[in-house]
Design a protein around this motif. Sequence first.
Motif, PDB file in Angstrom:
ATOM      1  N   ASP A   8      49.725 -19.403  35.169  1.00  0.00           N
ATOM      2  CA  ASP A   8      50.808 -19.435  33.802  1.00  0.00           C
ATOM      3  C   ASP A   8      50.822 -18.858  33.404  1.00  0.00           C
ATOM      4  O   ASP A   8      51.021 -17.385  32.965  1.00  0.00           O
ATOM      5  CB  ASP A   8      49.903 -20.142  32.356  1.00  0.00           C
ATOM      6  N   GLY A   9      52.971 -18.541  33.706  1.00  0.00           N
ATOM      7  CA  GLY A   9      53.308 -17.338  33.431  1.00  0.00           C
ATOM      8  C   GLY A   9      53.750 -17.414  31.746  1.00  0.00           C
ATOM      9  O   GLY A   9      53.953 -15.808  31.626  1.00  0.00           O
ATOM     10  N   GLY A  10      53.931 -17.592  31.460  1.00  0.00           N
ATOM     11  CA  GLY A  10      54.617 -17.813  29.726  1.00  0.00           C
ATOM     12  C   GLY A  10      54.533 -18.447  28.980  1.00  0.00           C
ATOM     13  O   GLY A  10      55.584 -19.719  29.878  1.00  0.00           O
ATOM     14  N   ARG A  11      55.545 -18.393  28.105  1.00  0.00           N
ATOM     15  CA  ARG A  11      55.723 -19.435  26.961  1.00  0.00           C
ATOM     16  C   ARG A  11      57.308 -18.824  26.333  1.00  0.00           C
ATOM     17  O   ARG A  11      56.999 -17.499  25.757  1.00  0.00           O
ATOM     18  CB  ARG A  11      55.096 -19.859  25.903  1.00  0.00           C
ATOM     19  N   ARG A  20      57.088 -21.310  31.698  1.00  0.00           N
ATOM     20  CA  ARG A  20      56.984 -20.604  32.890  1.00  0.00           C
ATOM     21  C   ARG A  20      56.051 -20.505  34.101  1.00  0.00           C
ATOM     22  O   ARG A  20      54.583 -19.918  33.634  1.00  0.00           O
ATOM     23  CB  ARG A  20      57.664 -18.846  32.509  1.00  0.00           C
ATOM     24  N   MET A  36      49.536 -16.717  22.251  1.00  0.00           N
ATOM     25  CA  MET A  36      50.467 -16.964  21.977  1.00  0.00           C
ATOM     26  C   MET A  36      50.603 -17.067  20.458  1.00  0.00           C
ATOM     27  O   MET A  36      50.700 -16.252  18.915  1.00  0.00           O
ATOM     28  CB  MET A  36      51.361 -18.068  22.287  1.00  0.00           C
ATOM     29  N   THR A  64      56.112 -14.842  25.280  1.00  0.00           N
ATOM     30  CA  THR A  64      54.908 -14.572  25.648  1.00  0.00           C
ATOM     31  C   THR A  64      55.062 -14.117  27.149  1.00  0.00           C
ATOM     32  O   THR A  64      55.527 -15.733  27.885  1.00  0.00           O
ATOM     33  CB  THR A  64      53.301 -14.313  24.878  1.00  0.00           C
ATOM     34  N   THR A  65      54.541 -13.126  27.771  1.00  0.00           N
ATOM     35  CA  THR A  65      54.550 -13.652  29.927  1.00  0.00           C
ATOM     36  C   THR A  65      52.694 -13.113  29.402  1.00  0.00           C
ATOM     37  O   THR A  65      52.467 -12.187  28.948  1.00  0.00           O
ATOM     38  CB  THR A  65      55.165 -12.489  29.770  1.00  0.00           C
ATOM     39  N   PHE A  66      52.266 -14.381  30.093  1.00  0.00           N
ATOM     40  CA  PHE A  66      50.872 -14.310  30.606  1.00  0.00           C
ATOM     41  C   PHE A  66      50.406 -13.379  31.628  1.00  0.00           C
ATOM     42  O   PHE A  66      50.398 -13.404  32.195  1.00  0.00           O
ATOM     43  CB  PHE A  66      50.027 -15.122  30.560  1.00  0.00           C
TER      44      PHE A  66
END
Lengths: 147, 139
Positions: free
Chosen positions: A84-87, A143, B63, B84-86
């Motif tokens: 899970d790259g991000g939102r 992403r 987030m 946001t980037t995790f």
Amino acid sequence: MALEFDKSIIGKIFDETDFPPITKEEIVEFAASLGETNPLYTDEAAASKGPHKGLIAPPTFVTKLRPTKFTPENLPKFGKVGFDGGRDLEVFAPVRPGDSLTMLSTIHEIYEKTGRTGSMYFIVIRNEVKNQKGEKVAVIDHRIMQR
Amino acid sequence: MSTVYFEEIEEGDEIPPIDMPLSKDQVRRYAKTANMYFPRFTDDEGARAEGLPGMIAPGVMSMGLLARMISDWNQAATIKRIGTTFRSPVLPDRNIHLRGAVTQKNAADHTVECDVWMENDDGERWVIGTATVTVPTKA
């Protein structure tokens, strides 16, 4: 190296999910689980005197909506492992108790990035949320990284 | 309501930080209400079975916590956009530190651009992001 895949997959709606009406209780519980104390999300009586004339959901509430199909059947697999790259969330209108939301899902983008550890593939799933009045409520870009 | 007006904000202002322990129970509560009640978000064994070092928090919870930091700072603010980037798994039963700063003011539409991030006790940024926030004006 250009990515090889059927480009017709991009932008095509592969899922449309209707959700049951949003309840006051689920808004309040979602807010509480994040430790929100803003009365707009937690206190109906106070919120009714505020700018929205009633309770609204925190902005990230829409990320809890789960589509029936997360990805299209014909989505190519680019790597072995997915992360899970991000939102990215864009908010257009508040969600209120009683709203009946619909989510439309498309593949927005697929791209490749090459770094020191090799190639990574990014798949961006776009989920667009509308309410019962047809208003656009939010767009969520999810992403997913594969390598 | 605690309100911060556009006129009171300056570029470079820090958003009041939140320092908190993130408990497994809080992650489970979030996972339940957010329709994410999956083993990786509920227990260590289930997470290990999926190849993770232990139970993790959903990215969207991070987030949500960063959005809460903005709402704690300015209850009259409206988040227009947050991205946001995790970068690294968020592991519960540790302290998390939510941080943010105003990077730009846009007078035309009374919005502010913010950097937001979550770090651990060692200052490693597990989650990074930016937000565009509409704030009220005195005028």
